[in-house]
Design a protein around this motif. Structure first.
Motif, mmCIF file in Angstrom:
data_model
loop_
_atom_site.group_PDB
_atom_site.id
_atom_site.type_symbol
_atom_site.label_atom_id
_atom_site.label_comp_id
_atom_site.label_asym_id
_atom_site.label_seq_id
_atom_site.Cartn_x
_atom_site.Cartn_y
_atom_site.Cartn_z
ATOM 1 N N ASP A 117 39.859 33.485 38.324
ATOM 2 C CA ASP A 117 39.918 34.852 38.842
ATOM 3 C C ASP A 117 40.788 35.730 37.946
ATOM 4 O O ASP A 117 40.449 36.890 37.672
ATOM 5 C CB ASP A 117 40.473 34.862 40.272
ATOM 6 C CG ASP A 117 39.434 34.449 41.310
ATOM 7 O OD1 ASP A 117 38.231 34.425 40.959
ATOM 8 O OD2 ASP A 117 39.829 34.150 42.446
ATOM 9 N N TRP A 118 41.912 35.184 37.502
ATOM 10 C CA TRP A 118 42.811 35.961 36.639
ATOM 11 C C TRP A 118 42.109 36.334 35.327
ATOM 12 O O TRP A 118 42.170 37.487 34.889
ATOM 13 C CB TRP A 118 44.091 35.164 36.353
ATOM 14 C CG TRP A 118 45.125 35.995 35.637
ATOM 15 C CD1 TRP A 118 46.128 36.728 36.204
ATOM 16 C CD2 TRP A 118 45.218 36.214 34.226
ATOM 17 N NE1 TRP A 118 46.853 37.387 35.236
ATOM 18 C CE2 TRP A 118 46.313 37.089 34.008
ATOM 19 C CE3 TRP A 118 44.503 35.760 33.119
ATOM 20 C CZ2 TRP A 118 46.703 37.512 32.732
ATOM 21 C CZ3 TRP A 118 44.885 36.185 31.845
ATOM 22 C CH2 TRP A 118 45.965 37.045 31.657
ATOM 23 N N VAL A 119 41.432 35.363 34.717
ATOM 24 C CA VAL A 119 40.740 35.632 33.452
ATOM 25 C C VAL A 119 39.614 36.642 33.666
ATOM 26 O O VAL A 119 39.429 37.570 32.863
ATOM 27 C CB VAL A 119 40.198 34.328 32.832
ATOM 28 C CG1 VAL A 119 39.326 34.630 31.615
ATOM 29 C CG2 VAL A 119 41.343 33.404 32.441
ATOM 30 N N VAL A 154 37.850 42.482 32.934
ATOM 31 C CA VAL A 154 37.531 43.798 33.487
ATOM 32 C C VAL A 154 38.576 44.829 33.060
ATOM 33 O O VAL A 154 38.254 45.996 32.791
ATOM 34 C CB VAL A 154 37.448 43.728 35.027
ATOM 35 C CG1 VAL A 154 37.308 45.119 35.637
ATOM 36 C CG2 VAL A 154 36.277 42.842 35.448
ATOM 37 N N ARG A 155 39.844 44.388 32.962
ATOM 38 C CA ARG A 155 40.952 45.312 32.681
ATOM 39 C C ARG A 155 41.177 45.561 31.195
ATOM 40 O O ARG A 155 42.064 46.344 30.830
ATOM 41 C CB ARG A 155 42.251 44.751 33.272
ATOM 42 C CG ARG A 155 42.289 44.682 34.787
ATOM 43 C CD ARG A 155 43.668 44.260 35.265
ATOM 44 N NE ARG A 155 43.980 42.880 34.916
ATOM 45 C CZ ARG A 155 45.221 42.383 34.843
ATOM 46 N NH1 ARG A 155 46.270 43.174 35.050
ATOM 47 N NH2 ARG A 155 45.423 41.121 34.549
ATOM 48 N N LEU A 156 40.411 44.915 30.328
ATOM 49 C CA LEU A 156 40.693 44.972 28.896
ATOM 50 C C LEU A 156 40.861 46.382 28.349
ATOM 51 O O LEU A 156 41.717 46.625 27.492
ATOM 52 C CB LEU A 156 39.558 44.267 28.119
ATOM 53 C CG LEU A 156 39.778 42.794 27.806
ATOM 54 C CD1 LEU A 156 38.517 42.189 27.226
ATOM 55 C CD2 LEU A 156 40.940 42.639 26.829
ATOM 56 N N GLY A 157 40.066 47.304 28.830
ATOM 57 C CA GLY A 157 40.142 48.666 28.327
ATOM 58 C C GLY A 157 41.372 49.435 28.769
ATOM 59 O O GLY A 157 41.634 50.528 28.267
ATOM 60 N N GLU A 158 42.165 48.864 29.691
ATOM 61 C CA GLU A 158 43.322 49.569 30.236
ATOM 62 C C GLU A 158 44.580 49.370 29.394
ATOM 63 O O GLU A 158 45.527 50.157 29.491
ATOM 64 C CB GLU A 158 43.608 49.093 31.661
ATOM 65 C CG GLU A 158 42.442 49.277 32.633
ATOM 66 C CD GLU A 158 42.721 48.619 33.976
ATOM 67 O OE1 GLU A 158 43.871 48.161 34.193
ATOM 68 O OE2 GLU A 158 41.793 48.545 34.797
ATOM 69 N N PHE A 159 44.622 48.326 28.588
ATOM 70 C CA PHE A 159 45.836 47.982 27.858
ATOM 71 C C PHE A 159 45.865 48.645 26.481
ATOM 72 O O PHE A 159 44.816 48.897 25.884
ATOM 73 C CB PHE A 159 45.933 46.468 27.666
ATOM 74 C CG PHE A 159 45.868 45.670 28.938
ATOM 75 C CD1 PHE A 159 46.922 45.683 29.834
ATOM 76 C CD2 PHE A 159 44.746 44.904 29.243
ATOM 77 C CE1 PHE A 159 46.868 44.948 31.002
ATOM 78 C CE2 PHE A 159 44.677 44.165 30.405
ATOM 79 C CZ PHE A 159 45.741 44.188 31.296
#
Length: 464
Positions: A22-24, A29-34
Motif C-alpha cells: 500500500d505504501w509503495v 500516486v504521489r510521485l508528482g508531489e515531491f
C-alpha cells in the motif's frame, strides 16, 4: 536459555506486506508531489536517525512511518515524471513485485545445482531478448545478467585479457576506446591491471563518434613499439550525447588486429526492440561482447544488465575457480551453465524473475510503445529548441536524449540549469564537451507524459 528471535509469522508477514505494498502504491500516486531532486544537505538524514541501533525489535508500523519522516526527504525521485537527468532507471509494478518474490524465495543462483530455475529462466529470457532485438545468432545461448554495464565491461576486459595471454601478457597489453566513452571502461581496465598510460582515447567526429581511421593509426603505432592491442570498446549511445560509434568500421579494425571488440549499448540498446531502430545493431556481427541495461529503459528495476558474449570459453576460463565444495554431478557433466563462471562474485540473485514478469506483463508491443513515446517526444523537444533563437542544439537527437545550450555561453546555460533544478518540478543534468556546458534532457521515466516534457521546456524558456 537464549531469547528466541522474533521472526515474522506467515500471518504477520502477510499483514506487513499489505501495508508495504500500500505504501509503495501510494508513493507511485504521489510521485508528482515531491521535489524531483532531494533538497537535503549533507548529514540531514543521519541527524534524524538515533545514535544507537535498537536493542529490541520495533513494531513494523513504526518502521513504515519512518519511510515518510526520514527516507522520503532524502530521495531523489528517479521515477518522477519530471526526472529527465542522467539516463532513466525505470521501475514498474511487475518488476517490483518480482523483486519481492525473489527476496522471499531467497534463492542463490551461483550454480545450476543450487537453483535450476534461477539459471534456466535467465538463459531463456535472455534468448528471448536476443531474438526480438535481432542480435547476431552467436549471442543466443550466451547471455548472462550482471548487476550493471560496468561489471559487464569488466568481464569483457577479463575475457579479452585471458584470450591475449592472461596475466603474463599484462605488461604489453593496450586498450582503446572513444574519448566520449563511459568512465566505467577506464575503471574496468584499471581493475584488470591495465594502467591509464596504456589506454588510448580515440578521437571523434564532429558528431562525437569514434574515428575508425584514428583507431587503426593508434593500433599500428603501438604494434610498431612492441605492444599488443587486446581490447577495443565501442559505444552505441554515449553518455554525454548518445553518439553512435561506427561499429562496422571499428569492428573491421579490431578483427584485423585480433583485438576483442566490446560494444556498450547500456541505454540505447533497449530501443532495438523496435524494428525501426535496428540501425543501432549495425556492425554487431563483428563484436565479441555486447551489453545493454533493461534497468535503464525497459521497465525493469535496477539491477539488471544483459551481457552477451560470443566466445564463452574465454570468459569462463578467465573467471572459473572450482574448489571441492562447488563440485556436483550436474556441473561435472558439462550439460548445464554455472553462472558463477560468468561474473566476478560467486553468489548471485534471481534477477531474471523481474525481467520475466516485465516481459509477461507488458508484452513486446507494450515495451515498444513505451520506447516509441519517448523517442517521439524527444523529436518534438528538438524541434522546439531548434525554433528558439536563444538556444542551439549541441548534438544530433538520435534516440530520446536532447542536448542543447544557451547561445549566451556557459554562464547563461548554467543559469537555466539551476533554475530548472531548483524549481522542484524537473531535474536535468549537464555535460561538458570542448569546454562548453551542455544541457541533457533524457526522456525515459515511466511516469513521464508529453505535458511533462512541455512543462520542462516552459521552465527552460522562462529561465532564459
Amino acid at each position: 536459555m537464549a531469547e528466541r528471535p522474533n521472526h515474522m509469522s506467515s500471518e504477520e508477514f502477510r499483514q506487513a506486506g499489505y501495508q508495504a505494498v500500500d505504501w509503495v502504491a501510494d508513493y507511485m500516486v504521489r510521485l508528482g508531489e515531491f521535489p524531483v531532486k532531494s533538497p537535503v544537505e549533507p548529514g540531514d538524514i543521519r541527524a534524524m536517525l538515533p545514535a544507537d541501533a535498537p536493542a529490541h525489535g520495533e513494531d513494523f508500523a513504526d518502521v513504515l512511518a519512518d519511510l515518510d519522516r526520514v527516507i522520503l526527504p532524502g530521495i531523489t525521485h528517479w521515477q518522477a515524471p519530471g526526472f529527465l537527468a542522467y539516463f532513466p532507471a525505470s521501475a514498474s509494478g511487475p518488476s517490483a513485485l518480482a523483486d519481492l518474490v525473489s527476496s522471499g524465495l531467497g534463492a542463490q543462483g551461483m550454480l545450476w545445482d543450487t537453483g535450476p530455475a534461477v539459471t534456466e529462466l535467465e538463459q531463456h529470457v535472455l534468448d528471448w531478448l536476443a531474438v526480438e532485438m535481432d542480435l547476431p545468432e552467436k549471442f543466443q545461448g550466451n547471455g548472462v545478467i550482471q548487476d550493471s554495464a560496468s561489471s559487464s565491461t569488466l568481464c569483457a576486459i577479463l575475457a579479452a585479457r585471458h584470450r591475449a595471454g592472461g596475466i603474463d601478457a599484462l605488461p604489453n597489453l593496450v586498450a582503446y576506446t572513444s574519448e566520449q566513452a563511459h568512465s566505467s571502461i577506464a575503471k574496468g581496465l584499471r581493475v584488470a591491471g591495465i594502467p591509464d598510460e596504456r589506454v588510448r582515447l580515440i578521437a571523434t567526429t564532429p558528431d562525437f563518434a569514434m574515428r575508425a581511421d584514428h583507431l587503426a593509426y593508434e593500433i599500428v603505432n603501438d604494434q610498431k613499439n612492441g605492444l599488443t592491442p587486446f581490447f577495443v570498446a565501442a559505444t552505441v549511445g554515449t553518455t554525454s550525447t548518445t553518439a553512435i560509434d561506427p561499429v562496422t568500421e571499428v569492428g573491421w579494425v579490431a578483427e584485423n588486429f585480433n583485438a576483442w571488440l566490446h560494444v556498450d549499448a547500456a541505454f540505447a540498446g533497449a530501443a532495438v526492440l523496435c524494428p525501426e531502430m535496428r540501425f543501432l545493431n549495425a556492425g554487431l556481427e563483428t563484436a565479441d561482447s555486447y551489453v545493454f541495461n533493461p534497468h535503464k529503459w525497459l521497465l525493469t528495476n535496477f539491477d539488471c544488465s544483459a551481457f552477451y558474449v560470443a566466445d564463452r570459453a574465454s570468459l569462463n576460463e578467465a573467471l572459473s575457480i572450482t574448489p571441492e565444495y562447488l563440485r556436483n554431478p550436474a556441473s561435472e557433466s558439462g550439460a548445464v551453465v554455472d553462472y558463477r563462471d560468468w561474473q566476478v562474485p560467486l553468489g548471485r540473485r534471481f534477477r531474471a524473475l523481474k525481467l520475466w514478469f516485465v516481459l509477461r506483463h507488458y508484452g513486446l508491443e507494450g515495451l515498444r510503445a513505451h520506447i516509441r513515446r519517448h523517442i517521439a517526444w524527444a523529436a518534438e523537444l528538438t524541434e522546439w529548441v531548434d525554433a528558439d533563437d536563444r538556444f542551439e542544439l549541441a548534438a544530433p537527437t538520435v534516440i530520446s536524449l536532447v542536448c542543447f545550450r544557451h547561445k549566451g555561453g556557459n554562464g547563461a546555460t548554467q543559469q537555466v540549469l539551476d533554475a530548472v533544478n531548483q524549481s522542484g518540478r524537473a531535474y536535468i543534468t549537464p555535460t561538458t564537451i570542448d569546454g562548453q556546458l551542455i544541457l541533457r534532457v533524457a526522456i525515459g521515466s515511466p511516469q513521464t507524459e508529453r505535458h511533462h516534457v512541455e512543462e520542462l521546456w516552459n521552465l527552460v524558456q522562462s529561465a532564459a
